[in-house]
Design a protein around this motif. Structure first.
Motif, PDB file in Angstrom:
ATOM      1  N   GLN A  29       0.821  -1.204   0.000  1.00  0.00           N
ATOM      2  CA  GLN A  29       0.000   0.000   0.000  1.00  0.00           C
ATOM      3  C   GLN A  29       0.858   1.259   0.000  1.00  0.00           C
ATOM      4  OE1 GLN A  29      -3.730   0.363   0.192  1.00  0.00           O
ATOM      5  NE2 GLN A  29      -2.781   2.195  -0.691  1.00  0.00           N
ATOM      6  N   ASP A  33       0.802   4.102  -2.806  1.00  0.00           N
ATOM      7  CA  ASP A  33       0.512   5.494  -2.456  1.00  0.00           C
ATOM      8  C   ASP A  33       1.590   6.437  -2.980  1.00  0.00           C
ATOM      9  OD1 ASP A  33      -1.829   4.824  -1.137  1.00  0.00           O
ATOM     10  OD2 ASP A  33      -0.928   4.824   0.853  1.00  0.00           O
ATOM     11  N   HIS A 139       0.088   7.256   9.180  1.00  0.00           N
ATOM     12  CA  HIS A 139      -0.870   8.215   8.658  1.00  0.00           C
ATOM     13  C   HIS A 139      -0.344   9.615   8.968  1.00  0.00           C
ATOM     14  CE1 HIS A 139      -4.488   5.202   8.666  1.00  0.00           C
ATOM     15  NE2 HIS A 139      -3.489   4.813   7.899  1.00  0.00           N
ATOM     16  N   ALA A 160      -5.729  15.037  -1.350  1.00  0.00           N
ATOM     17  CA  ALA A 160      -7.066  14.434  -1.334  1.00  0.00           C
ATOM     18  C   ALA A 160      -7.285  13.544  -2.553  1.00  0.00           C
ATOM     19  CB  ALA A 160      -8.127  15.525  -1.280  1.00  0.00           C
ATOM     20  N   ASP A 161      -6.638  13.870  -3.664  1.00  0.00           N
ATOM     21  CA  ASP A 161      -6.740  13.031  -4.858  1.00  0.00           C
ATOM     22  C   ASP A 161      -5.925  11.747  -4.728  1.00  0.00           C
ATOM     23  OD1 ASP A 161      -8.418  14.794  -6.098  1.00  0.00           O
ATOM     24  OD2 ASP A 161      -6.882  15.690  -7.390  1.00  0.00           O
ATOM     25  N   PHE A 163      -4.738  10.265  -1.502  1.00  0.00           N
ATOM     26  CA  PHE A 163      -4.953   9.464  -0.296  1.00  0.00           C
ATOM     27  C   PHE A 163      -6.401   9.569   0.172  1.00  0.00           C
ATOM     28  CE2 PHE A 163      -0.525  10.930  -0.152  1.00  0.00           C
ATOM     29  CZ  PHE A 163       0.159   9.756   0.094  1.00  0.00           C
ATOM     30  N   PRO A 164      -6.951   8.498   0.715  1.00  0.00           N
ATOM     31  CA  PRO A 164      -8.249   8.617   1.392  1.00  0.00           C
ATOM     32  C   PRO A 164      -8.101   9.466   2.642  1.00  0.00           C
ATOM     33  CG  PRO A 164      -7.317   6.432   1.724  1.00  0.00           C
ATOM     34  CD  PRO A 164      -6.428   7.130   0.731  1.00  0.00           C
ATOM     35  N   GLU A 165      -9.197  10.090   3.076  1.00  0.00           N
ATOM     36  CA  GLU A 165      -9.143  11.056   4.173  1.00  0.00           C
ATOM     37  C   GLU A 165      -8.737  10.436   5.494  1.00  0.00           C
ATOM     38  OE1 GLU A 165     -13.918  10.962   5.315  1.00  0.00           O
ATOM     39  OE2 GLU A 165     -12.987  12.808   4.614  1.00  0.00           O
ATOM     40  N   GLU A 166      -8.842   9.125   5.623  1.00  0.00           N
ATOM     41  CA  GLU A 166      -8.424   8.500   6.880  1.00  0.00           C
ATOM     42  C   GLU A 166      -6.927   8.172   6.907  1.00  0.00           C
ATOM     43  OE1 GLU A 166      -9.926   5.067   4.261  1.00  0.00           O
ATOM     44  OE2 GLU A 166     -10.534   7.148   4.733  1.00  0.00           O
ATOM     45  N   ARG A 167      -6.200   8.449   5.803  1.00  0.00           N
ATOM     46  CA  ARG A 167      -4.757   8.190   5.786  1.00  0.00           C
ATOM     47  C   ARG A 167      -3.933   9.476   5.796  1.00  0.00           C
ATOM     48  NH1 ARG A 167      -5.295   3.587   2.384  1.00  0.00           N
ATOM     49  NH2 ARG A 167      -4.329   4.533   0.554  1.00  0.00           N
TER      50      ARG A 167
END
Length: 468
Positions: A29, A33, A139, A160-161, A163-167
Motif C-alpha cells: 500500500q 501510495d 498516517h 485528497a486526490d 490518499f483517502p481522508e483516513e490516511r
C-alpha cells in the motif's frame, strides 16, 4: 475553503488514529501510495508552479521546478527503489550468554505523524517529510504555512486526490491553529521553521511527550580558504545565496574570506550577479520576497548597516521596482560583529562579506556562535578543509559548492543545537518515522530455569560465571 477550527483538528486526528489502529498500511500500500503521489504531482506540476508564484508575487519558475518538484520527485524515486530493503528486519547477535536465542530489529510505524511546513519551499518541505512518513507506514496530518495560502489549497487538493481522508489530511489555518495542532497527541511531530517558533512547538509537544524533529535555521557560514578558486567560489556562493532570493534555510548567510582576497571576491560576485540577471530579462529569473513583513525586515537590516557606516553594495545597478517586494542582491562589507545583520538569520538576498586574517580566526568566529544548519568551505587544500571539518560541528557540510548536500537522497538532513534536531531524507527519514523494535526469540534451555532463588549451588555458580 474555510479554515479549520480546533474542533476540526481533534476530529480529524481521531479519524486518522482510529483508521491506523484498525489497519496499518502494508508495504504494498505504501509503495502504491507513493507511486500515485508521484504521478499526480508530475501531472499537476504547472498548477503547483502557479500556486507558488501567486503566493510569492513572483517566483522564478525554474527555481520552483528545481527546488520544489524536482526534489520531491527525486525523494519519491529513491524511496521506491530502496523501501523493500529498508523494511526488512535486521538480524542482530543475541550473544553466547543468552544462547540459544535469536535477535532482530523490526522497523514498525509509529502511528499518526504531524507535519508543520514553512512558506519558503512550501511543497518541498511539506511533501519530502510526508514521503518518509508514508514510507514508514504512518498516517499523516499536514499543516502548511498560512503565508502561502494558494499552495496550501493546492496541497490539500493534491493529497485528497492521492490518499483517502483516513490516511492523510491537511489542516488550513493561521498561527493560532498551528498552536493547537502542535498540542495534538501525535506519535511524532515534524516541524520546519524558525528557531523561535520551534521552541514553542517543542514546548507544546512536550505536554504529550510527543517526540519531535525540528528543522530550524540559523547563520550558515561560507568559509573561503586562502587556496580556493575564487571565481568558482564566487559563482557557487551566488547560486546558494540568491536562489529563491536568499529565502532558503541552508543559504550561505555570510562569507568569511581572507582580507587580502576580499575586494577581488566582491568584484567577482558583482560580475556573476550581473551576468545572471541582465536588465533585458527584467529579473524574470529572480524571486520576490514572500510578504511585506519580511521585505520590511530586510530593508531594516540594510538601513541599519548603512547607518552604522558599513559599505552597502547593491549588486544590480539601477534596479527598478517593477513589481512588489523586489529586493536586489546586496552586499554588506565587513559589518560590525555585533550588528543585526550578523546577529540574526538574514533569510533574504543580503550577504555580509567578512574579512579574516587567518583560517584559525575564521574557524574561531564560527565556533563562537550557535552551530549552523549548513557549513560551506571552499579550498584546494585538503589540510585546510580538514582543519575546518575537524573543528566545526554543523547540521550538514558541502565542500566547494553550496546547497547540494540537501539534494543527496542518501545523506541525512538535519540541524544540530539551535539549528535543529533529528534527520530526514532517504533511509534516515524512514528511520525517523519508525520505531526500531527489538525482538528476542528465546529457545530451550533457558538460563532462567537455573538462575533463580535460592541462589545456591548451580545458581550461585552460573551467576558468578556470568558476572566475571
Amino acid at each position: 475553503m474555510a479554515p479549520d477550527t480546533p474542533s476540526d483538528l481533534a476530529a480529524t486526528f481521531d479519524r486518522l488514529r482510529r483508521a491506523w489502529r484498525e489497519g496499518r498500511p502494508p508495504i504494498e500500500q505504501r509503495r502504491e501510495d507513493l507511486s500515485r503521489l508521484r504521478n499526480h504531482l508530475r501531472t499537476r506540476i504547472d498548477e503547483m508552479c502557479n500556486a507558488i508564484d501567486a503566493d510569492f508575487g513572483h517566483r522564478a519558475r525554474h527555481e520552483t521546478l528545481l527546488g520544489e518538484g524536482g526534489v520531491v520527485l527525486s525523494e519519491i524515486d529513491h524511496t521506491l527503489a530502496k523501501l523493500k530493503h529498508w523494511v526488512r528486519p535486521e538480524r542482530r547477535k543475541a550473544g553466547w550468554k543468552l544462547w540459544p536465542a535469536k535477535a532482530e530489529v523490526r522497523f514498525v510505524p509509529l502511528g499518526v505523524v504531524g507535519i508543520i511546513s514553512p512558506w519558503n519551499y512550501p511543497v518541498n518541505l511539506a511533501l519530502a517529510p510526508l514521503v518518509a512518513a508514508i514510507a514508514a507506514g504512518n498516517h499523516v496530518y499536514l499543516k502548511p504555512s498560512e503565508h502561502t495560502p494558494h499552495t496550501a489549497e493546492f496541497l490539500r487538493s493534491l493529497l485528497a486526490d492521492v490518499f483517502p481522508e483516513e490516511r492523510v489530511a491537511v489542516a488550513i489555518g493561521g498561527p493560532e491553529l498551528s498552536a493547537t495542532f502542535s498540542a495534538l497527541p501525535f506519535d511524532h511531530l515534524f516541524f520546519t521553521g524558525s528557531t523561535a517558533v520551534g521552541r514553542k512547538v517543542m514546548a507544546a509537544a512536550a505536554q504529550n511527550l510527543t517526540p519531535v524533529t525540528l528543522e530550524l535555521g540559523g547563520k550558515s557560514p561560507a568559509i573561503i580558504g586562502e587556496t580556493a578558486d575564487l571565481a568558482k567560489a564566487a559563482a557557487r556562493v551566488v547560486t546558494g545565496k540568491f536562489f529563491n532570493a536568499g529565502q532558503t534555510c541552508i543559504a550561505p548567510d555570510y562569507v568569511l574570506i581572507h582580507e587580502s582576497r576580499r575586494d577581488a571576491f566582491v568584484g567577482l560576485l558583482r560580475q556573476e550577479v550581473a551576468a545572471r540577471y541582465p536588465a533585458k530579462r527584467k529579473l524574470e529569473d529572480y524571486t520576490s520576497i514572500i510578504n511585506a513583513a519580511q521585505y520590511e525586515r530586510l530593508q531594516r537590516l540594510i538601513a541599519d548597516a548603512a547607518a552604522r557606516g558599513h559599505a552597502v553594495v547593491p549588486l544590480l545597478d539601477g534596479t527598478q521596482q517593477t513589481r512588489p517586494r523586489l529586493l536586489p542582491p546586496t552586499l554588506v562589507i565587513d559589518p560590525d560583529r555585533d550588528s543585526p545583520v550578523m546577529g540574526e538569520e538574514i533569510f533574504g538576498p543580503i550577504l555580509p562579506v567578512v574579512s579574516y586574517t587567518s583560517i584559525e580566526d575564521a574557524i574561531g568566529y564560527v565556533l563562537g556562535h550557535d552551530r549552523p544548519l549548513a557549513l560551506y568551505c571552499f579550498s584546494r587544500s585538503e589540510a585546510e578543509i580538514e582543519a575546518i571539518l575537524s573543528r566545526v560541528v554543523a547540521g550538514g557540510v558541502c565542500v566547494n559548492d553550496t546547497l547540494y548536500q540537501f539534494g543527496c537522497n542518501d545523506l541525512p538532513f538535519g540541524g544540530v543545537g539551535a539549528s535543529g534536531m533529528g534527520h530526514y531524507h532517504g533511509r534516515d527519514g524512514f528511520l525517523t518515522f519508525s520505531k526500531a523494535m527489538p525482538i528476542l526469540r528465546k529457545y530451550d534451555p533457558a538460563p532462567s530455569d537455573l538462575v533463580k532463588p535460592p541462589y545456591r549451588g548451580i545458581a550461585d555458580w552460573v551467576i558468578r560465571f556470568l558476572s566475571r
